[in-house]
Write an enzyme that holds these catalytic residues in place. Structure first.
Site, PDB file in Angstrom:
ATOM      1  CD  GLU A 155      35.761  44.879  34.815  1.00 48.71           C
ATOM      2  OE1 GLU A 155      34.957  44.023  34.410  1.00 48.71           O
ATOM      3  OE2 GLU A 155      36.947  44.907  34.493  1.00 48.71           O
ATOM      4  CB  CYS A 263      41.651  42.169  38.706  1.00 49.94           C
ATOM      5  SG  CYS A 263      41.464  43.720  37.820  1.00 49.94           S
TER       6      CYS A 263
END
Ligand code: NAD
Length: 437
Positions: A155, A263
């Site tokens: 990201e 994550c």
């Protein structure tokens, strides 16, 4: 190629937009009607640099569309990607695969003709086999091949990562999927991005092994940082000194408040569970998880110590809340534990984040929000740099000093140099750098 992308979140939306930019015909599907309605209006529901333009260009060119109607999109597709969430299952830390399984059954009911089903979500080893079983049980006539194609984008740099990947991993058990996947990734393949074919279970393991290793690398340098503080040293120089060794590499050696995000925390936990299930315990990852968990609250205590050991009734200013810059993602951000530790100790917390405040309000209770960095500094006993957004990298330190109730800067990202901070009359506390550096 006609592609259906199930799940229009950080991964699905970026992947879908990039595939359409390659020239494929992409439909993004989501169960969230609000998300799809916003996307149809041209609004991007997440903050990701460059995504708005990419979506707009490809939607206008007619290559990218959005729908909640999975059946029509899947029936028409050559390739169906599953990019739904796989969060930690509440209670035990295993990956929650319910969204993947629901998507698999929905796909099975909708497919027509030969279709390649690709799991892009991060899923534990063996999930591809389970998806294959669900499809066969739900629709025995379905002519499908199930492939694993884990995603490695970050990201904040997602589009660039997707278009210039270090590698593309494709795990398959049926060679009919190979030319299809080559066609899907052809523009990248031509640009020399290695397209690596493996067995499906190996591909699933590669993703967890990669995230486990990276989380371990961050945790390693964080522990070295603690040693530097106690023994007298500079963790940044240590990181450079070891990172110049090609066998180690310079990346992921920035000491900080501990890893977070959507994550690493859930993937390391799931990897530990998989190891236990297979009686092949991953003790290094078990320890990484434990060390990182303790670290986040320890950062809160570091701030309390910087304020003389007591923050009851005092205002603490926080700069940055998201788990890293250039995203609005607050999932498992270290700031959550830091804020909680400070609130538990009786502090008032004022925070500012350039993109994350809207999401932060859904995750954090009892935090006040400022209009910018200086607004947060006003009247605070201590200013804490939590996330290294660019706009926090060159603050007017004289102005910060004049606004603070007591002149203390805690820099959890080692953005500043001690000499420049002290020159402005502020006490400086950073990570892994003893008083001399
Ligand atoms: P996300 O929560 O942002 O997006 C998931 C989307 O799927 C949501 O919009 C949700 O509404 C939708 N969805 C759920 N069930 C659905 C269904 N049955 N039909 C249609 N839509 C459905 O999640 P994300 O961050 O994009 O992550 C997706 C997967 O990719 C996860 O497995 C994650 O581990 C993996 N991954 C994420 C990143 C990252 O940086 N975020 C990087 C690599 C891999």
């Amino acid at each position: 190629m006609k592609i259906a992308m199930i799940g229009a979140g950080y991964v699905g939306l970026v992947s879908g937009a990039c595939f359409s930019d390659f020239g494929h015909d992409v439909v993004c599907i989501d169960i969230s009607e609000d998300k799809i309605a916003r996307l149809k209006r041209g609004e991007i529901p997440i903050y990701e640099p460059g995504l708005e333009t990419l979506v707009e260009t490809n939607a206008r060119a007619g290559r990218l569309s959005f729908t909640t109607d999975l059946n029509a999109a899947v029936a028409d597709a050559d390739v169906v990607f599953i990019a739904v969430g796989t969060p930690s299952r509440r209670g035990d830390g295993h990956a929650d695969l319910s969204y993947v399984y629901v998507a698999a059954a929905d796909i099975a009911r909708a497919v027509t003709g030969f279709t390649v089903i690709v799991t892009k979500s991060t899923v534990p080893v063996g999930t591809g086999d389970a998806v294959e079983r669900i499809i066969a049980d739900t629709n025995p006539d379905a002519d499908c091949v199930v492939v694993s194609n884990p995603e490695f984008l970050r990201e904040g740099a997602a589009i660039d990562d997707f278009k210039r990947p270090d590698r593309i991993v494709v795990g398959l058990e049926d060679d009919r999927a190979r030319p299809v996947m080559e066609e899907v990734y052809r523009p990248l393949y031509l640009n020399q991005a290695p397209l690596m074919f493996t067995g499906r279970r190996t591909a699933e393991l590669i993703k967890y092994a990669a995230n486990g290793f990276l989380a371990m690398k961050i945790t390693f340098i964080n522990e070295i940082a603690d040693l530097c503080e106690k023994a007298g040293g500079d963790v940044q120089a240590v990181a450079r000194g070891i990172g110049l060794d090609n066998r180690i590499g310079a990346k992921f050696l920035n000491a900080g408040p501990g890893y977070g995000g959507s994550c690493f925390p859930k993937d390391t936990l799931a990897l530990v569970k998989t190891g236990q299930d297979y009686e092949a315990p991953l003790r290094l990852i078990e320890t990484t998880v434990a060390v990182n968990d303790t670290r986040k609250r320890a950062m809160g205590r570091k701030v309390i110590a910087a304020c003389g050991g007591d923050v009851r009734g005092k205002t603490i200013g926080l700069l940055g809340l998201t788990f890293k810059p250039e995203t609005d993602d607050m999932r498992d951000a270290p700031s959550i534990a830091i804020v909680q530790t400070l609130l538990d100790a009786g502090a008032r917390v004022r925070a500012y984040d350039p993109e994350g405040m809207e999401m932060a309000k859904t995750v954090l209770d009892g935090v006040e929000y400022g209009a910018d960095a200086y607004d947060v500094a006003r009247g605070a006993e201590c200013l804490v740099l939590v996330t290294e957004w660019n706009q926090f990298r060159s603050l007017d330190l004289d102005r910060v000093k004049s606004l603070l109730a007591s002149p203390v800067l805690v820099d959890l990202r080692n953005v500043y140099r001690r000499a420049e901070v002290e020159k402005a009359g502020l006490a400086y506390i950073s990570i892994g750098r003893s008083d001399q550096v």
